[in-house]
Design an enzyme around this catalytic site. Structure first.
Site, PDB file in Angstrom:
ATOM      1  N   ASP A 131      11.767   7.668  35.640  1.00 25.86           N
ATOM      2  CA  ASP A 131      10.529   7.930  36.377  1.00 25.86           C
ATOM      3  C   ASP A 131       9.323   8.175  35.476  1.00 25.86           C
ATOM      4  OD1 ASP A 131      11.643   7.782  38.966  1.00 25.86           O
ATOM      5  OD2 ASP A 131      12.550   9.750  38.673  1.00 25.86           O
ATOM      6  N   HIS A 165      17.856  14.578  32.545  1.00 28.33           N
ATOM      7  CA  HIS A 165      18.759  13.874  33.455  1.00 28.33           C
ATOM      8  C   HIS A 165      20.112  14.553  33.447  1.00 28.33           C
ATOM      9  CE1 HIS A 165      20.937  10.686  35.485  1.00 28.33           C
ATOM     10  NE2 HIS A 165      19.760  10.267  35.905  1.00 28.33           N
TER      11      HIS A 165
HETATM   12  N1  CMC Z   1      11.334  20.288  31.738  1.00 30.74           N
HETATM   13  C1  CMC Z   1      11.639  21.456  31.124  1.00 30.74           C
HETATM   14  N2  CMC Z   1      12.888  21.963  31.049  1.00 30.74           N
HETATM   15  C2  CMC Z   1      13.856  21.259  31.625  1.00 30.74           C
HETATM   16  C3  CMC Z   1      13.630  20.039  32.277  1.00 30.74           C
HETATM   17  C4  CMC Z   1      12.300  19.545  32.321  1.00 30.74           C
HETATM   18  N3  CMC Z   1      12.006  18.399  32.937  1.00 30.74           N
HETATM   19  N4  CMC Z   1      14.783  19.561  32.766  1.00 30.74           N
HETATM   20  C5  CMC Z   1      15.731  20.451  32.431  1.00 30.74           C
HETATM   21  N5  CMC Z   1      15.188  21.480  31.744  1.00 30.74           N
HETATM   22  C6  CMC Z   1      15.884  22.622  31.146  1.00 30.74           C
HETATM   23  C7  CMC Z   1      16.332  23.626  32.202  1.00 30.74           C
HETATM   24  O1  CMC Z   1      15.338  24.596  32.424  1.00 30.74           O
HETATM   25  C8  CMC Z   1      17.583  24.177  31.567  1.00 30.74           C
HETATM   26  O2  CMC Z   1      17.191  25.074  30.546  1.00 30.74           O
HETATM   27  P1  CMC Z   1      18.133  26.383  30.229  1.00 30.74           P
HETATM   28  O3  CMC Z   1      19.456  25.831  29.762  1.00 30.74           O
HETATM   29  O4  CMC Z   1      17.398  27.129  29.165  1.00 30.74           O
HETATM   30  O5  CMC Z   1      18.260  27.134  31.517  1.00 30.74           O
HETATM   31  C9  CMC Z   1      18.206  22.961  30.878  1.00 30.74           C
HETATM   32  O6  CMC Z   1      17.099  22.108  30.570  1.00 30.74           O
HETATM   33  C10 CMC Z   1      19.217  22.216  31.728  1.00 30.74           C
HETATM   34  O7  CMC Z   1      18.561  21.908  32.950  1.00 30.74           O
HETATM   35  P2  CMC Z   1      19.309  21.755  34.330  1.00 30.74           P
HETATM   36  O8  CMC Z   1      18.327  22.030  35.427  1.00 30.74           O
HETATM   37  O9  CMC Z   1      20.600  22.510  34.340  1.00 30.74           O
HETATM   38  O10 CMC Z   1      19.681  20.236  34.299  1.00 30.74           O
HETATM   39  P3  CMC Z   1      20.150  19.412  35.521  1.00 30.74           P
HETATM   40  O11 CMC Z   1      21.114  18.439  35.040  1.00 30.74           O
HETATM   41  O12 CMC Z   1      20.600  20.287  36.641  1.00 30.74           O
HETATM   42  O13 CMC Z   1      18.773  18.751  36.045  1.00 30.74           O
HETATM   43  C11 CMC Z   1      17.024  17.274  36.394  1.00 30.74           C
HETATM   44  C12 CMC Z   1      18.448  17.444  35.858  1.00 30.74           C
HETATM   45  C13 CMC Z   1      16.679  15.793  36.391  1.00 30.74           C
HETATM   46  C14 CMC Z   1      16.950  17.789  37.854  1.00 30.74           C
HETATM   47  C15 CMC Z   1      16.043  18.072  35.516  1.00 30.74           C
HETATM   48  O14 CMC Z   1      16.110  17.598  34.191  1.00 30.74           O
HETATM   49  C16 CMC Z   1      14.610  18.018  36.034  1.00 30.74           C
HETATM   50  O15 CMC Z   1      14.242  18.850  36.870  1.00 30.74           O
HETATM   51  N6  CMC Z   1      13.777  17.044  35.555  1.00 30.74           N
HETATM   52  C17 CMC Z   1      12.450  16.859  36.078  1.00 30.74           C
HETATM   53  C18 CMC Z   1      12.498  16.069  37.386  1.00 30.74           C
HETATM   54  C19 CMC Z   1      12.827  14.614  37.156  1.00 30.74           C
HETATM   55  O16 CMC Z   1      12.264  13.960  36.296  1.00 30.74           O
HETATM   56  N7  CMC Z   1      13.702  14.065  38.009  1.00 30.74           N
HETATM   57  C20 CMC Z   1      14.099  12.651  37.956  1.00 30.74           C
HETATM   58  C21 CMC Z   1      15.507  12.452  37.498  1.00 30.74           C
HETATM   59  S1  CMC Z   1      15.861  10.737  37.040  1.00 30.74           S
HETATM   60  C22 CMC Z   1      15.716   9.816  38.474  1.00 30.74           C
HETATM   61  C23 CMC Z   1      16.731  10.125  39.474  1.00 30.74           C
HETATM   62  O17 CMC Z   1      17.906   9.811  39.275  1.00 30.74           O
HETATM   63  O18 CMC Z   1      16.386  10.696  40.489  1.00 30.74           O
END
Ligand code: CMC
Length: 416
Positions: A356, A299
């Site tokens: 989720d 998140h």
């Molecule tokens: N699985 C594996 N690695 C992950 C995941 C995941 N679900 N989420 C983040 N990471 C890693 C990412 O690859 C990055 O690694 P590195 O620093 O080595 O490059 C690090 O963690 C930080 O990730 P980020 O993409 O910069 O984080 P963010 O804040 O931009 O993304 C997120 C948040 C929710 C989009 C992401 O965690 C994700 O894609 N999760 C899966 C989709 C998901 O469950 N979405 C629902 C969110 S909650 C409901 C809502 O509010 O919509």
């Protein structure tokens, strides 16, 4: 309190604002005018786009409050309809306000009969979220958008979205639409429109009713998330309420946002079909060369735990026990969670189950189809979107218009 920025040999004084929960924001709104520089923050991870008095989140402590009330209290003691009122009007309703609000919602549950023809135009395979977005936008062709209509349009939207959603489902399975019943409470009416058939009413157990009501409460707002920011962005142009909310529905549909609840179930099913080898998928999620991510994990704001996921996990156990159901996907989900939470990769990045991760298993247990999961998220999030839209307009609603750093070609001669 001020902050000082040293840039290019000059000192710039930046005002500092402090929120009621002591959050600190450095105001850079005059920076470009004074220094010629903008700030760069791709994905807005460190940008406060507004001040807001609706929802407070502390991502480090796992705190979520709507209008000052803890999400745990609201989930345990409120109904969704009370939470809708709380978000949109700023305070919990007294008994008179609640019955008046419920009555006003009941008066506006029907769709204009002509709107049924719009459903006929969609192919049977249409995604319910795409239908929802199109139908919400189409409301602006039926209702005018004058200032005097604003309150009525808010009520119309709160009342009609569940009818639009249930009709989208009925369309997707080729069944006749079931009209709203104004003698039923909000959630019961939605389930009636979803599951009743002309010859058979829909019996809703207390367990199912309460579980869905609570899930809607947990989804009702989450400050400046992607879809709410979209609503503020689109609304800031002066677009009408229906078009604005339709854009929020579209933003929510993506798998990184609301669409994650469907993606989680698809992922769990794929793991199950692949012999339930969850470790393989944890390893894939960690592999930088593999685009696979653990859906339902991570998140932008919560870096320790998501308080909603704790409540949903409890609800999941409760509902499966009370309904005497078993779901093989639950075991896979628990194992994935356990392995991931012990793994250095997930610990170091603060990746925990989000709302989720378990919500889909509850929806499945209460008989809701996977294709409708994100629609349910939208139904829950609607009062939050409306509250933010109202707040944005009341604050003067400056046009949202970010800047960029241009990295393209410099001026070049046009080839002859
Ligand atoms: N699985 C594996 N690695 C992950 C995941 C995941 N679900 N989420 C983040 N990471 C890693 C990412 O690859 C990055 O690694 P590195 O620093 O080595 O490059 C690090 O963690 C930080 O990730 P980020 O993409 O910069 O984080 P963010 O804040 O931009 O993304 C997120 C948040 C929710 C989009 C992401 O965690 C994700 O894609 N999760 C899966 C989709 C998901 O469950 N979405 C629902 C969110 S909650 C409901 C809502 O509010 O919509």
């Amino acid at each position: 309190m001020d902050a000082t920025l040293l840039f290019d040999g000059h000192e710039f004084t930046l005002p500092v604002h402090v929120g009621t929960e002591h959050e600190v924001g450095i105001d850079i709104s005059a920076l470009r005018r004074e220094s010629g520089a903008i700030t760069l923050d791709p994905g807005y991870g460190n940008t406060g786009s507004c001040t807001s008095s609706i929802t407070f989140i502390d991502g480090e402590q796992g705190i979520l409050r709507y209008r000052g009330y803890a999400i745990e209290d609201l989930a345990a003691r409120s109904t969704f309809i009370e939470v809708m009122y709380l978000l949109v009007y700023g305070a919990l309703p007294d008994p008179y306000q609640l019955s008046d609000f419920a009555e006003r919602l009941r008066m506006h549950t029907l769709l204009h009969e002509d709107m049924k023809k719009l459903y006929e135009g969609f192919p049977p395979s249409a995604q319910p979220m795409a239908v929802l977005s199109a139908m919400v936008a189409s409301l602006s062709t039926y209702y005018s958008d004058t200032e005097e209509d604003t309150e009525l349009n808010i009520i119309r939207l709160l009342a009609k979205l569940k009818t639009i959603a249930a009709f989208a489902f009925k369309k997707s399975i080729g069944q006749p639409f079931v009209y709203p019943r104004n003698d039923l409470e909000f959630v019961a009416d939605f389930l009636h429109m979803m599951f009743a058939v002309p010859s058979e009413p829909c019996e809703v157990s207390d367990v199912v009713h309460r579980a869905l009501d609570m899930l809607l409460i947990l989804h009702a707002d989450h400050e400046q998330n992607c879809s709410t920011s979209t609503v503020r962005m689109v609304g800031s142009s002066g677009a009408d309420l229906y078009s604005t909310i339709s854009s929020g529905v579209s933003a929510l549909s993506g798998p990184l946002h609301g669409g994650a609840n469907m993606a989680v179930i698809e992922m769990l099913e794929a793991i199950r079909a692949d012999g339930a080898n969850y470790r393989k998928y944890v390893n894939r999620a960690k592999d930088r060369n593999d685009p696979f991510r653990l859906m339902g994990f991570g998140h932008r704001v919560y870096k320790n735990f998501d308080p909603r996921s704790i409540l949903i996990k409890e609800a999941c156990d409760r509902v499966l026990t009370q309904l005497n159901r078993q779901d093989p996907l639950l075991d896979i989900a628990r194992n994935l969670e356990r392995v991931a939470l012990e793994d250095e990769y997930f610990i170091a990045r603060g990746l925990y189950p989000n709302l989720d991760f378990y919500s889909g298993i509850v929806y499945r247990a209460i008989g809701l189809p996977t294709s409708m999961f994100t629609v349910l998220f939208a139904l829950g999030r609607l009062p939050g979107w409306i509250a933010h839209w109202k707040e944005m307009r009341a604050s003067g609603g400056r046009l949202h218009r970010p800047r960029q750093l241009y990295t393209g070609e410099n001026l070049r001669s046009y080839p002859h």
